[in-house]
Design an enzyme around this catalytic site. Structure first.
Site, short mmCIF file in Angstrom:
data_model
loop_
_atom_site.label_atom_id
_atom_site.label_comp_id
_atom_site.label_asym_id
_atom_site.label_seq_id
_atom_site.Cartn_x
_atom_site.Cartn_y
_atom_site.Cartn_z
N ASP A 28 0.85 -1.20 0.00
CA ASP A 28 0.00 0.00 0.00
C ASP A 28 0.88 1.25 0.00
O ASP A 28 2.10 1.17 -0.03
CB ASP A 28 -0.91 -0.01 1.23
CG ASP A 28 -0.12 0.12 2.53
OD1 ASP A 28 0.88 -0.60 2.68
OD2 ASP A 28 -0.46 0.97 3.38
N HIS B 290 1.70 -8.69 -4.04
CA HIS B 290 0.67 -7.70 -3.72
C HIS B 290 1.39 -6.38 -3.49
O HIS B 290 1.87 -6.10 -2.39
CB HIS B 290 -0.09 -8.13 -2.46
CG HIS B 290 -1.21 -7.21 -2.11
ND1 HIS B 290 -2.49 -7.34 -2.62
CD2 HIS B 290 -1.25 -6.12 -1.30
CE1 HIS B 290 -3.26 -6.38 -2.14
NE2 HIS B 290 -2.53 -5.62 -1.33
N GLU C 190 2.25 -10.27 -0.05
CA GLU C 190 2.54 -8.84 -0.03
C GLU C 190 4.04 -8.66 0.15
O GLU C 190 4.78 -9.60 0.48
CB GLU C 190 1.78 -8.15 1.13
CG GLU C 190 1.87 -6.62 1.04
CD GLU C 190 0.90 -5.89 1.98
OE1 GLU C 190 0.21 -6.57 2.76
OE2 GLU C 190 0.86 -4.66 1.92
N ASP D 209 1.03 -17.15 -5.47
CA ASP D 209 1.74 -16.09 -6.18
C ASP D 209 0.74 -15.32 -7.04
O ASP D 209 0.78 -15.35 -8.26
CB ASP D 209 2.87 -16.69 -7.03
CG ASP D 209 3.71 -15.60 -7.70
OD1 ASP D 209 3.59 -14.42 -7.29
OD2 ASP D 209 4.45 -15.92 -8.64
#
Ligand SMILES: [Zn+2]
Length: 538
Positions: free
Chosen positions: A149, A461, A516, A507
């Site tokens: 993020d 991610h 992530e 994956d």
């Protein structure tokens, strides 16, 4: 990553000359080790072992000993797999793991000269409002995006910097190459240039009263867009004792490291650390961070702050020599701490690292002699975990949780420190198996570092990797790895209840729970890689 795995598992980046070579095999057939000329140089025969509890695999570790530089082949009647032994085998991946942080930089553009095809425009440059008092707006820029993020969190950032600074203090030979970042060639090693990018941001996160805002994020995670397109407002979220103590520790440590390069900066850092400590003294009870109503970004709240305060006290004592900090550290240590964890949720190991390798004889009876014994004893627990695992992985089968790579590498750090203190070769070998795990010697036959190995993670991610239109992910980022303890329902649906913990991994981009990336997973790998790079003969 193709689904087809090999019966042989190796470190996919090869092996360093002068260090013992280890591979794994999943059949009970005899194995031949051949050199580049095709000559058999070793034969291995063994019985099929009991299944490894974490993976279900009947796996045997093959100790190939110390091999001369060259290419070798492991062979049985079914297949063969090459492995290489070369000087500097892990230099590229270790330096890429540091450069991975450059790719996480916020508040600036990543230009093509340094970022190649992974360039993007400047992001998150608008002033941020204080969540609790919207009339307060501050321009706080820089720092690294935390993970997949675009949030920035003080505690995780501080411990990430801590890993980098200790990697450089202890193993400078293993992590001091130029990284092709904007500051390269300015007289400071690039690992310190990169750490400084985060330190400059951490300094801005301090409130006038000495406390540190816990994080700078939006109310919700962004969709999978490039960072410069993420224009929702960011907020300075309420202060916490964990964030303030971690920032305090990291800035005190940094003041020692940067003093020789920039006296004024070091002074600012130490003064900020002292102010943070004063605020902690005035707030002796744990002030947790809890996401305010309407906020859904990461909380990184922790369960208590004794480990954070302990690390801070140790670093302030190392930076100043003042007994008030030693006494505070002794009191916190007497409360009982884990000394072998180095992640954001338990930084007791960082304090131990400071006592054992920075304070040394200055540590005294409690933080020196007694803590050393305690530390060595705690390391034995993770050493035993490694000995019980088919792949030598220092993780209990029921501990494959979110970011399991952190536990594995944290334990490697502990065993490295043990080996440095005692010279124990078996500890070092066990630490090396954790490095091999990260680079492919594991139940998934997967190299967890993007851009490296024969079978690297391809779909982490990670918002830029998902949104940039380039097939290959941003290089030099390490995946969190298998997690069957706290996984998403979607992951459970795909992997079911019978997939063993060490194989509970997808994956796939949406699988933040297993795949992530995070800045504070990269840097334990930097520490471990830097150690093995610097301990090589080359
Ligand atoms: Zn940004």
């Amino acid at each position: 990553m193709s689904k087809e795995t090999s019966v042989f598992r190796v470190n996919q980046e090869g092996y360093e000359t002068g260090l013992p070579v280890c591979a794994a095999v999943l059949t009970a057939e005899p194995v031949l080790l051949k050199n580049a000329a095709g000559e058999v140089i070793r034969r291995f025969s063994f019985e099929a072992p009991e299944p490894d509890p974490a993976s279900g695999d009947r796996v045997t570790l093959l100790d190939l000993g110390v091999l001369e530089e060259g290419t070798y082949t492991l062979e049985n009647s079914r297949e063969s797999r090459a492995l290489t032994v070369r000087p500097g085998a892990w230099k590229a991946v270790t330096h890429a793991l540091i450069k991975g942080l450059y790719f996480q930089r916020c508040g600036c553009a990543l230009d093509p000269v340094h970022a190649g095809p992974y360039r993007h425009g400047a992001c998150h440059t608008a002033p941020a409002a204080d969540w609790e008092d919207r009339s307060v707006r501050r321009k706080v820029t820089g720092g690294w995006h935390d993970a997949g993020d675009y949030g920035k969190y003080v505690g995780p950032g501080a411990v990430t910097v801590g890993h980098l600074l200790y990697a450089w203090l202890l193993f400078p030979r293993g992590c001091s190459d130029e990284l092709n970042i904007p500051e390269s060639g300015n007289g400071l090693p690039d690992i310190l240039n990169e750490a400084r990018y985060e330190l400059d941001w951490i300094l801005q996160m301090q409130r006038p009263d000495g406390a540190f805002y816990h994080k700078l994020t939006k109310a919700r995670f962004a969709p999978f867009i490039m960072p410069e397109n993420d224009l929702e407002p960011e907020y300075l979220m309420p202060a916490s004792t964990c964030a303030t103590a971690d920032a305090c520790a990291c800035l005190a440590l940094a003041s020692r490291v940067y003093r020789r390069f920039d006296e004024a900066l070091a002074g600012r850092m130490l003064s900020a650390a002292r102010d943070a400590w004063k605020w902690l003294q005035a707030h002796p009870d744990f002030v947790p961070f809890i996401n305010p109503e309407g906020v859904h970004t990461g909380s990184y709240s922790g369960w208590n702050d004794a480990d954070n305060r302990f690390w801070a006290a140790c670093e302030l004592y190392a930076a100043t020599g003042e007994t008030q900090y030693r006494e505070a550290a002794e009191t916190l240590y007497a409360g009982g701490l884990s000394l072998i964890q180095f992640g954001w949720d338990d930084v007791g190991g960082m304090g131990a690292l400071c006592c054992l390798f920075a304070l040394k004889e200055k540590a005294g009876e409690i933080l020196g002699v007694r803590l050393r014994e305690d530390f060595l004893r705690q390391c034995e627990q993770v050493f035993r975990l490694s000995a019980l695992s088919g792949y030598g992985t220092a993780l209990a089968p029921d501990r494959y949780s979110w970011g399991s790579i952190l536990s594995v590498l944290s334990h490697a750090m502990a065993m490295i420190l043990h080996a440095l203190l005692t010279g124990r070769e078996d500890m070092r070998r066990s630490a090396l198996l954790q490095w091999h795990y990260a680079l492919g010697l594991n139940a998934l036959d997967c190299c967890f570092v993007t851009g490296f190995g024969e079978r690297p993670v391809m779909n982490p991610h990670h918002r830029p990797s998902g949104a940039d239109g380039i097939d290959a992910p941003v290089p030099g980022l390490i995946s969190g790895g298998p997690n069957n303890a706290h996984c998403y329902p979607g992951t459970r649906e795909k992997l079911g209840n019978d997939t063993p913990p060490a194989k509970y991994f997808l994956d796939e981009t949406p699988s933040a729970d297993t795949n992530e990336i995070a800045i504070y997973w990269n840097t334990p790998a930097v520490f471990v890689g830097a150690y093995f790079c610097s301990s090589a003969r080359s």
